[in-house]
Design a protein around this motif. Sequence first.
Motif, short mmCIF file in Angstrom:
data_model
loop_
_atom_site.label_atom_id
_atom_site.label_comp_id
_atom_site.label_asym_id
_atom_site.label_seq_id
_atom_site.Cartn_x
_atom_site.Cartn_y
_atom_site.Cartn_z
N ILE A 193 0.82 -1.21 0.00
CA ILE A 193 0.00 0.00 0.00
C ILE A 193 0.86 1.27 0.00
O ILE A 193 0.37 2.35 0.32
N LEU A 194 2.11 1.16 -0.39
CA LEU A 194 3.03 2.30 -0.38
C LEU A 194 2.50 3.53 -1.11
O LEU A 194 2.60 4.64 -0.59
N PRO A 195 1.90 3.39 -2.31
CA PRO A 195 1.37 4.59 -2.97
C PRO A 195 0.31 5.33 -2.14
O PRO A 195 0.26 6.55 -2.13
N ILE A 196 -0.50 4.56 -1.42
CA ILE A 196 -1.52 5.19 -0.57
C ILE A 196 -0.87 5.84 0.65
O ILE A 196 -1.23 6.95 1.04
N LEU A 197 0.13 5.16 1.25
CA LEU A 197 0.79 5.72 2.42
C LEU A 197 1.53 7.02 2.10
O LEU A 197 1.61 7.92 2.94
N LYS A 198 2.04 7.13 0.88
CA LYS A 198 2.75 8.34 0.48
C LYS A 198 1.85 9.57 0.44
O LYS A 198 2.32 10.70 0.49
#
Length: 93
Positions: free
Chosen positions: A6-11
């Motif tokens: 979920i890295l894109p969302i966490l960014k």
Amino acid sequence: MEASVILPILKKKLAFLSGRKDRRSGLILTIPLCLEQTNMDELSVTLDYLLSIPSEKCKARGFTVIVDGRKSQWNVVKTVVVMLQNVVPAEVL
């Protein structure tokens, strides 16, 4: 759930655990809302991930949730608060 998934969302920094604690030693979760439309599905995924990080001992102390809606509309803040009632454990102040 792994952060890499979920890295894109966490960014997007829709919510974060600051590492600070309240007077009861409960963790502080901050949700800084902005003028842009907040994607509730992404916020829910972010909250699920962030709430899975602390140990059970920390979770037992509860959370203090700060919804910063100064740069948002009231209807978005209200929607987020209602969503929190369903997503976050009962120990929320």
